[in-house]
Design an enzyme around this catalytic site. Structure first.
Site, PDB file in Angstrom:
ATOM      1  N   LYS A 161      37.113  51.151  38.940  1.00  0.00           N
ATOM      2  CA  LYS A 161      38.234  50.319  38.089  1.00  0.00           C
ATOM      3  C   LYS A 161      37.606  49.259  37.479  1.00  0.00           C
ATOM      4  O   LYS A 161      36.914  48.397  37.682  1.00  0.00           O
ATOM      5  CB  LYS A 161      38.966  49.544  39.467  1.00  0.00           C
ATOM      6  CG  LYS A 161      40.098  48.690  38.896  1.00  0.00           C
ATOM      7  CD  LYS A 161      40.889  47.778  39.985  1.00  0.00           C
ATOM      8  CE  LYS A 161      41.760  46.785  39.375  1.00  0.00           C
ATOM      9  NZ  LYS A 161      42.450  46.121  40.577  1.00  0.00           N
ATOM     10  N   ASP A 191      37.825  41.700  38.048  1.00  0.00           N
ATOM     11  CA  ASP A 191      38.624  42.832  38.559  1.00  0.00           C
ATOM     12  C   ASP A 191      37.969  44.144  37.852  1.00  0.00           C
ATOM     13  O   ASP A 191      38.452  45.194  38.142  1.00  0.00           O
ATOM     14  CB  ASP A 191      39.913  42.559  38.092  1.00  0.00           C
ATOM     15  CG  ASP A 191      41.078  43.266  38.894  1.00  0.00           C
ATOM     16  OD1 ASP A 191      40.645  43.559  40.400  1.00  0.00           O
ATOM     17  OD2 ASP A 191      42.076  43.455  38.734  1.00  0.00           O
ATOM     18  N   LYS A 197      50.685  36.714  38.538  1.00  0.00           N
ATOM     19  CA  LYS A 197      49.706  36.001  39.589  1.00  0.00           C
ATOM     20  C   LYS A 197      50.092  34.741  39.639  1.00  0.00           C
ATOM     21  O   LYS A 197      50.331  33.885  38.542  1.00  0.00           O
ATOM     22  CB  LYS A 197      48.364  36.376  39.576  1.00  0.00           C
ATOM     23  CG  LYS A 197      47.807  37.782  39.852  1.00  0.00           C
ATOM     24  CD  LYS A 197      46.390  37.821  39.728  1.00  0.00           C
ATOM     25  CE  LYS A 197      46.062  39.541  39.786  1.00  0.00           C
ATOM     26  NZ  LYS A 197      46.231  39.795  41.309  1.00  0.00           N
ATOM     27  N   ARG A 257      45.553  51.044  40.593  1.00  0.00           N
ATOM     28  CA  ARG A 257      45.835  52.323  41.051  1.00  0.00           C
ATOM     29  C   ARG A 257      46.300  53.114  40.009  1.00  0.00           C
ATOM     30  O   ARG A 257      46.279  54.358  39.951  1.00  0.00           O
ATOM     31  CB  ARG A 257      46.854  52.402  42.435  1.00  0.00           C
ATOM     32  CG  ARG A 257      48.132  51.638  42.059  1.00  0.00           C
ATOM     33  CD  ARG A 257      49.081  51.303  43.280  1.00  0.00           C
ATOM     34  NE  ARG A 257      48.387  50.231  43.675  1.00  0.00           N
ATOM     35  CZ  ARG A 257      48.823  49.564  44.793  1.00  0.00           C
ATOM     36  NH1 ARG A 257      49.853  49.999  45.669  1.00  0.00           N
ATOM     37  NH2 ARG A 257      48.129  48.161  45.401  1.00  0.00           N
ATOM     38  N   ASP A 295      51.352  44.031  38.846  1.00  0.00           N
ATOM     39  CA  ASP A 295      50.011  43.501  39.571  1.00  0.00           C
ATOM     40  C   ASP A 295      49.487  44.840  40.220  1.00  0.00           C
ATOM     41  O   ASP A 295      48.202  44.792  40.649  1.00  0.00           O
ATOM     42  CB  ASP A 295      50.317  42.524  40.142  1.00  0.00           C
ATOM     43  CG  ASP A 295      49.106  41.537  40.384  1.00  0.00           C
ATOM     44  OD1 ASP A 295      48.017  42.061  39.835  1.00  0.00           O
ATOM     45  OD2 ASP A 295      49.109  40.722  41.276  1.00  0.00           O
TER      46      ASP A 295
HETATM   47  N1  BES Z   1      43.051  42.783  41.277  1.00  0.00           N
HETATM   48  C1  BES Z   1      43.897  42.579  42.211  1.00  0.00           C
HETATM   49  C2  BES Z   1      43.300  42.691  43.559  1.00  0.00           C
HETATM   50  C3  BES Z   1      42.565  41.559  44.088  1.00  0.00           C
HETATM   51  C4  BES Z   1      43.020  40.430  44.763  1.00  0.00           C
HETATM   52  C5  BES Z   1      41.323  41.441  43.556  1.00  0.00           C
HETATM   53  C6  BES Z   1      42.290  39.345  45.424  1.00  0.00           C
HETATM   54  C7  BES Z   1      40.415  40.454  44.035  1.00  0.00           C
HETATM   55  C8  BES Z   1      40.947  39.415  44.822  1.00  0.00           C
HETATM   56  C9  BES Z   1      45.034  43.947  42.311  1.00  0.00           C
HETATM   57  O1  BES Z   1      45.226  44.371  41.175  1.00  0.00           O
HETATM   58  C10 BES Z   1      46.244  43.459  42.900  1.00  0.00           C
HETATM   59  O2  BES Z   1      46.892  42.347  42.152  1.00  0.00           O
HETATM   60  N2  BES Z   1      46.754  43.925  43.911  1.00  0.00           N
HETATM   61  C11 BES Z   1      48.025  43.462  44.337  1.00  0.00           C
HETATM   62  C12 BES Z   1      48.678  44.766  44.890  1.00  0.00           C
HETATM   63  C13 BES Z   1      50.281  44.615  45.419  1.00  0.00           C
HETATM   64  C14 BES Z   1      50.901  44.010  44.261  1.00  0.00           C
HETATM   65  C15 BES Z   1      50.895  45.777  45.763  1.00  0.00           C
HETATM   66  C16 BES Z   1      47.800  42.638  45.659  1.00  0.00           C
HETATM   67  O3  BES Z   1      46.688  42.821  46.554  1.00  0.00           O
HETATM   68  O4  BES Z   1      48.383  41.597  45.769  1.00  0.00           O
HETATM   69 ZN    ZN Z   2      43.599  44.044  39.715  1.00  0.00          ZN
HETATM   70 ZN    ZN Z   3      46.837  43.348  39.904  1.00  0.00          ZN
END
Ligand code: BES
Ligand code: ZN
Ligand code: ZN
Length: 500
Positions: free
Chosen positions: A266, A289, A278, A352, A348
């Protein structure tokens, strides 16, 4: 940086001499006994009295006042011989090297044979030393205006061992060194801010690797992505002024392009969350990221150095995830390259989406095995904390090989379950084949399950490094910030890979 030698004697001149010290009941032997003699028996006295610790990773310094060729001795506690693990050894070496660096010594020597046991060979010790030396010395240069004071660095390390196979020692140290260097490159990519590391910059880095190591490279531009129908990847890029890049590197180490390992990382250079934005606290740090991409590129650097007899295709979808009038939105339905349609419930959950098309594209390049690495979910941090990478798989045997490699690299992973009922949840959209956010429950599993839909029948392992790709604390093998996690695991996995 390293000189391998077998001609150590106690008069050998060194600024620092690093010696392993086990917790043994039966006094000293070899060089230690001799050194103890020259120091009027103080060495043994210091150990017996506990003033010099034999505890694992304890560093004790001793000035020799000219009685030995070395100015200072660094004793590295290793605990009981039977209990020493490769991981503790590597960390102990890291701590010793950190101490040398903090004292700005430019030169040091190591008595490698003093670090070995029945289970840890001198070649293991050489690997650990090579790796620890680069990892522990890592520093992100950053962007502060420079002072005039030059940074004094450890430049020469003499590695003494009495084993006959000096070339093998040299090779082991070099292999460790390559692993350390690739990891450090991954750390630097991770630490670089989003304005200075765009998708185009990441592509430039990959092309440089290709030039250095003779990989084949391919950078897909936006128009190419459109032609290939990569609607999932394109949707994430839609709100950005920075063009997306699908970065592909191919390393062919076998006669035929068969048994191809696909490494998919990724590469989100900054994740705002998009319209599912966020919070002001949650957004800080999202320059990291692209930790999955960094791990894959770090692994490719190690592979380029060591040239294992394997075939590897690295695929990195890279873009930032931004907001604008043209950005994708919740409720949008998009079509991935595979043909599967996706209902976007959360912008967010973009990782995936970009991985979906990258997985399909890796298969187009002939990948027979797939490993994806991603800072995918906050959920994995809730589940496993920040020391352990989360894994999912559809193939026990492939997972076993990844697990073995992670042990050897000292990068722990733990598998989460993936049952049919879990898969049903990512397939639960009323209007599309998949939905990208089935809710909070088990959401690390949901993220991986979604990516797994694009592996289809191909053996696949998913590694969620959201918790492990950065660290808040300095540690024995490096500073706070990007860890470069999984670069070494992926490289070792490739080096040791066996088809079933
Ligand atoms: N990049 C984030 C995940 C992340 C969170 C990486 C904290 C490093 C530290 C990812 O793209 C994301 O935002 N995921 C969401 C998914 C949710 C919306 C289903 C998450 O984990 O809240
Ligand atoms: Zn992300
Ligand atoms: Zn995200």
């Amino acid at each position: 940086m390293f000189t391998i030698a077998n001609n150590f004697n106690l008069n050998s001149k060194h600024e620092v001499l690093i010696i392993g010290l086990f917790n043994k009941t039966a006094g000293f032997d070899g060089y230690l006994e001799e050194a103890d003699g020259l120091l009027d028996g103080y060495l043994l006295e210091l150990v017996k009295s506990g003033d010099m610790s034999v505890k694992p990773k304890a560093i004790s310094k001793l000035h020799t006042f000219g009685k030995l060729g070395a100015k200072r001795l660094y004793f590295v506690g290793l605990g009981k011989e039977k209990e020493l693990t490769f991981e503790v050894l590597r960390e102990a070496m890291g701590r010793a090297i950190k101490t040398v660096n903090s004292e700005k010594a430019a030169e040091a020597a190591v008595l490698l044979d003093t670090f070995t046991t029945e289970n840890v060979s001198v070649l293991d010790a050489g690997h650990a030393l090579g790796e620890a030396t680069v990892l522990a010395a890592y520093k992100f240069e950053g962007y502060k205006q420079k002072t005039n004071e030059p940074d004094k660095k450890l430049e020469n390390v003499t590695v003494y061992s009495q084993i006959e196979e000096q070339d093998d020692v040299k090779a082991a140290v070099a292999v460790g060194y390559a692993h350390g260097k690739g990891t450090n490159s991954a750390r630097t990519l991770t630490n670089t801010p989003g304005n200075l590391l765009t998708a185009a910059d990441l592509a430039d880095h990959a092309v440089k690797l290709a030039d250095t190591y003779g990989f084949e490279s391919e950078i897909l531009e936006k128009a190419d992505l459109e032609k290939l129908g990569m609607g999932a990847f394109l949707a994430v890029n839609q709100g950005s002024v920075e063009p997306p890049k699908m970065i592909v590197l191919k390393y062919q180490g076998r006669e035929e392009w068969t048994d191809v390992i696909g490494l998919v990382g990724k590469g989100i250079t900054f994740d705002t969350g998009g319209y599912s934005i966020k919070t002001k606290d949650g957004i800080v740090g999202m320059k990291t990221d692209m930790g999955g991409a960094a791990a894959v590129l770090g692994a490719m650097e190690i592979i380029g150095e060591l040239k294992p007899e394997q075939n590897v295709v690295a695929v990195i979808p890279s873009t930032d995830n931004m907001i604008s009038g043209s950005a994708f939105k919740p409720d949008d339905v998009i079509t991935s390259m595979s043909g599967k349609t996706i209902e976007v419930l959360n912008t967010d959950a973009e990782g995936r989406l970009v991985l979906a098309d990258a997985m399909t594209y890796a298969k187009h390049h002939g990948a027979n095995y797939l490993v994806d690495v991603a800072t995918l979910t906050g959920g994995v941090i809730v589940a496993l904390g920040t020391e352990t990478t989360g894994a999912l798989t559809n193939d026990e045997a492939l997972f076993e090989q990844i697990l073995e490699a992670s042990y050897e690299a000292g990068e722990p992973i733990w598998r989460l379950p993936l049952f049919e009922k879990d898969k049903e949840r990512v397939r639960s959209s009323k209007i599309a084949d998949l939905n990208n956010s089935p809710g909070r429950e088990g959401h690390a599993i949901m993220g991986g399950a979604f990516v797994g839909e694009f592996a289809e029948g191909t053996p696949w392992v998913h590694l969620d490094i959201a918790g492990t790709s950065t660290t808040k604390k300095d540690h024995d093998l490096g500073p706070s910030g990007g860890t470069g996690v999984m670069a070494r695991t992926l490289a070792l996995f490739v080096e040791r890979f066996e088809t079933e």
